[in-house]
Design a protein around this motif. Structure first.
Motif, mmCIF file in Angstrom:
data_model
loop_
_atom_site.group_PDB
_atom_site.id
_atom_site.type_symbol
_atom_site.label_atom_id
_atom_site.label_comp_id
_atom_site.label_asym_id
_atom_site.label_seq_id
_atom_site.Cartn_x
_atom_site.Cartn_y
_atom_site.Cartn_z
ATOM 1 N N UNK A 102 -7.674 -4.136 10.243
ATOM 2 C CA UNK A 102 -6.944 -4.538 8.982
ATOM 3 C C UNK A 102 -5.637 -3.885 9.794
ATOM 4 N N UNK A 103 -4.635 -4.640 9.209
ATOM 5 C CA UNK A 103 -3.498 -4.733 9.660
ATOM 6 C C UNK A 103 -2.870 -3.832 8.356
ATOM 7 N N UNK A 104 -1.771 -3.063 8.335
ATOM 8 C CA UNK A 104 -0.483 -2.501 7.420
ATOM 9 C C UNK A 104 0.070 -3.087 6.985
ATOM 10 N N UNK A 105 0.297 -3.349 5.487
ATOM 11 C CA UNK A 105 1.066 -4.542 5.420
ATOM 12 C C UNK A 105 1.384 -5.242 5.040
ATOM 13 N N UNK A 106 -0.068 -6.230 5.681
ATOM 14 C CA UNK A 106 -0.396 -8.112 5.903
ATOM 15 C C UNK A 106 0.627 -8.010 7.206
#
Length: 584
Positions: free
Chosen positions: A66-70
């Motif tokens: 999962x990448x923070x902030x998209x």
């Protein structure tokens, strides 16, 4: 049924929940004195619950990210900070949350009489440290790994010096500060070198840049990273801070430090050496780790044998066990890496049990020196049983959990032709059995004619923690092949298949190759090895009780002057040697 994206979106929560609890703990202390511990327990159980929800997919062989902030990768290049759950990291994160919750229950018994302000501060620091350990396990970014290292360091300073009225606590906290700052500098410079050369901090991008074809600057960075995290792990010669910190801290904190926090360093080293760098074309990376592990295993065991302070003895045994773990990961073969992952979990369980028993003894008697103890098996049978269970587990005696994990590490060493290293590990095991057997006899079974001035009552929270950890040690020893199939073998696959792990970090989802590792519980050779090392350890303990301290051990102890200047010098020399070994 939850999709992969849904599960990946949950990855920040196991870190965010304890951080929220750490923020709330000092505030709710104004309402009720026990409220911070309740908030802390709920926070750690909440983090464990989220991890358990993710576990079936991850231990099934998947890597999700999962990448923070998209801020997802574009063209194989990461811009945002990634959290990734692989079987190796998830095993450590679950151990940190679950065992942390058990230790917080024990805290209610040992420190429950403190005032609201102190309890609030303690619960805050405790959750902050566990959040950092979980963050270490889940991050897929090198600078983020450095940040969690720093968060853990800050929490450890406060917990080490928690009882500031004790001079030893303030001195120990200062030593932790100095050695950890030196380690932080090494890690920061190593990360900076990699970023300067490759413009990347994401684990997957770094794997693509350096795996199999590192430049000289990459190897310097590797040496600095290994030495920085070896300081947190307490590996020789970076171990000077460890015994003082474990001795000064409260019992549950010593258990948290020894069972979980020092393993942060080993987890980071295993990731960097195996997942990021991987095979490095004849460079002696694994040889360096093997040498550090062997020296730590032997030196830590010998120093433990020579101690009179019970918690200090257990602290030096932690140095030895970290060496065993590093040796297992440095085999870079399925049996050895799976065994090391298994042993990482085992160590968290039985060392927490041993430190809680030692803390219970100190709390009940007011004495921490073995020469001042004795007769506690009759007066305090519950801590005595807990301590003996921990000793049997660490000695590798079936059906407790040390038996399969140590057996797999030995199998990895012999299967890869490292017979001399295996003999050194067996020697370390004999000395470990002797050190802990001697401690058990002196504290619990030796006759003590003079009665104790006052024995504090055994409180329910500590008994609950003893039962929980003891039962976990037994369960992990009785069902080794289930743990191998569900946890240790998938974790080894994620470490040994760095390219697949890297693909999972960048794409958000990947399935790891299946790795078949099994353990023959009734293999005659392993059973004979356990019996021989246990018997030799008991005989060594009996002999050591009757002789004057040998000169080599006296000289080894003399090197540990207690001076932070000396310990910093040892660490600096270790960094220099590592750089030379990996670059010349």
């Amino acid at each position: 049924m939850s999709t992969t994206a849904d599960l990946a979106a949950l990855l920040p929560l196991p870190v965010a929940i304890p951080l929220a609890g750490a923020t709330l703990a000092p505030l709710v202390a104004r309402i009720d004195r026990r409220a911070p511990l309740v908030v802390g327990l709920l926070g750690l159980l909440g983090a464990a619950g989220v991890l358990v929800g993710i576990a079936p997919r991850v231990f099934g062989g998947e890597v999700i990210s999962h990448y923070m902030g998209g801020w997802v990768p574009v063209g194989g290049r990461a811009i945002g900070i990634a959290f990734a759950a692989d079987p190796f990291g998830l095993a450590y994160a679950l151990g940190a949350a679950g065992i942390g919750a058990v230790l917080l229950v024990a805290t209610v018994s040992e420190l429950g009489d403190l005032g609201p302000r102190e309890i609030g501060g303690y619960a805050c620091l405790f959750q902050l440290l566990v959040a950092a350990l979980i963050g270490t396990a889940l991050t897929a970014d090198l600078f983020n790994l450095f940040v969690w290292f720093e968060v853990a360091a800050l929490a450890s300073y406060g917990l080490t010096g928690f009882f500031l009225e004790r001079p030893i606590a303030l001195e120990a906290a200062f030593k932790v500060l100095v050695l950890t700052t030196l380690a932080s500098f090494a890690i920061f410079v190593g990360a900076t070198l990699l970023y300067a050369n490759h413009g990347a901090l994401n684990f997957a991008q770094l794997h693509a840049a350096v795996a199999g074809h590192p430049h000289t600057a990459d190897m310097v960075a590797l040496a600095l990273l290994i030495c920085g995290f070896a300081t947190k792990a307490g590996l020789v010669p970076f171990h000077g801070w460890l015994a003082d910190a474990h001795t000064a801290a409260p019992g549950p904190v010593s258990a948290l430090f020894s069972g979980l926090m020092v393993s942060l360093g080993v987890v980071a080293i295993a990731r960097i050496a195996l997942q990021i760098y991987g095979p490095v074309g004849g460079r002696p990376v694994l040889g360096l780790l093997m040498a550090m592990g062997v020296v730590s295993a032997l030196a830590g065991a010998v120093l433990a044998l020579a101690q009179n302070d019970l918690k200090r003895l257990l602290a030096y045994d932690t140095v030895s066990q970290m060496g065993v773990l590093v040796v297992g990961f440095a085999t870079a073969v399925p049996a050895g890496v799976a065994g090391a992952t298994y042993h990482l979990i085992d160590h968290a369980l039985y060392k927490s049990l041993l430190f809680l028993a030692a803390g219970s003894v100190l709390h009940a008697t007011g004495h921490e020196k073995l020469s001042e103890l004795g007769g506690l098996a009759r007066r305090r049978p519950v801590p005595a049983i807990a301590f003996m269970a921990g000793v049997a587990a660490i000695a590798g005696i079936p059906p407790l959990n040390g038996y399969p994990s140590l057996g797999l590490i030995h199998e990895g060493l012999t299967g890869s032709g490292r017979h001399a290293v295996n003999l050194a590990m067996l020697a370390a095991q004999v000395i470990t059995v002797a050190a802990l057997g001697r401690a058990a006899y002196l504290a619990f079974f030796r006759r003590r004619d003079a009665p104790y001035e006052e024995l504090q009552p055994q409180r329910p929270g500590m008994i609950v923690a003893f039962v929980a950890l003891g039962a976990a040690c037994l369960a992990a020893g009785v069902f080794p092949n289930w743990i191998l199939d569900q946890v240790a073998a998938p974790a080894a696959a994620s470490l040994l298949h760095g390219q697949v792990y890297a693909n999972g970090v960048l794409t958000g989802h990947v399935v790891l190759p299946h790795l078949a590792v099994s353990f023959d519980y009734f293999r005659p050779g392993e059973l004979l090895t356990v019996a021989a090392t246990a018997l030799a350890g008991v005989l060594l303990a009996a002999g050591y009780l009757r002789i004057a301290e040998p000169r080599p051990i006296r000289l080894l102890r003399a090197l540990h002057t207690g001076s932070v200047n000396d310990y910093a010098a040892f660490a600096a020399a270790g960094i220099l040697c590592a750089v030379v070994v990996l670059t010349v």
